[in-house]
Write a protein that holds these residues in place. Sequence first.
Motif, mmCIF file in Angstrom:
data_model
loop_
_atom_site.group_PDB
_atom_site.id
_atom_site.type_symbol
_atom_site.label_atom_id
_atom_site.label_comp_id
_atom_site.label_asym_id
_atom_site.label_seq_id
_atom_site.Cartn_x
_atom_site.Cartn_y
_atom_site.Cartn_z
ATOM 1 N N LEU A 172 0.824 -1.207 0.000
ATOM 2 C CA LEU A 172 0.000 0.000 0.000
ATOM 3 C C LEU A 172 0.862 1.263 0.000
ATOM 4 N N GLY A 173 0.517 2.175 -0.895
ATOM 5 C CA GLY A 173 1.209 3.452 -0.971
ATOM 6 C C GLY A 173 2.452 3.456 -1.835
ATOM 7 N N ARG A 174 2.952 2.284 -2.195
ATOM 8 C CA ARG A 174 4.159 2.224 -3.019
ATOM 9 C C ARG A 174 3.801 2.369 -4.489
ATOM 10 N N VAL A 175 4.569 3.155 -5.212
ATOM 11 C CA VAL A 175 4.322 3.386 -6.637
ATOM 12 C C VAL A 175 5.128 2.383 -7.458
ATOM 13 N N PHE A 176 4.429 1.704 -8.372
ATOM 14 C CA PHE A 176 5.078 0.741 -9.256
ATOM 15 C C PHE A 176 4.959 1.214 -10.707
ATOM 16 N N PRO A 177 6.081 1.376 -11.406
ATOM 17 C CA PRO A 177 6.002 1.672 -12.838
ATOM 18 C C PRO A 177 5.305 0.528 -13.573
#
Length: 232
Positions: A172-177
Amino acid sequence: MHQILIVEDDPALSQGIRLALGQEGRQFVQAGTIGQAERELAERTFDLLILDLNLPDGNGLDLLSRLRDRSALPVLILTANDLEMDQVTGLELGADDYVTKPFSTQELVARVRSQLRRYTRLGDVNASARDRRIVSGRLSYDPDSRVLTADGDEVKLTATELGILDLLMCNLGRVFPAEEIYRRVWGEEAYASENTVMVHIRRIREKIELNPREPDYLKVVWGIGYKMEKHP
């Protein structure tokens, strides 16, 4: 042993697919029309559907649409190189991936391996235990049973959608390309993956958001990627 249904009206192409994939100990059933495919799907259990779109009795997209009303069976569609709209429409209707004609044997084998590996892994209720239930606002996700609920109701997801959801909910909250999402979920190197990931993201939004056009949970971080927002 995996059971694969090939829906293709070209006998030579169908045989070529079987020869390419049969070397790894898989079993196949062939159907040349939508009608034949629907009968096979009603009578047997399959692990993967390889679906051509141009069939004698209609468009394979119609079969895909009806199938998604009742099943999360992985679907790999075969499309012509110049028909990008078919690719996008297929993904929007719930296809897990696509291969464009003419395709290499290596590419087809890699895509099939990826689908079967993900479908088997995500369907394994005996997978090793991970974290406890993950809750974010209206959403609750159990990583062990791979079940997502929204407002208490279970959300039906395809294997690919579940793979993306699992990755984002467990981080949660982590940005993944998009490229990283593709590598992690599809299990292969990303090549022109942005459009494929985007369509699956849009389908997940339609299932979990109250207003998919203004999502509260599954958000895009422009120029970077996607994340699942954490809510109290």
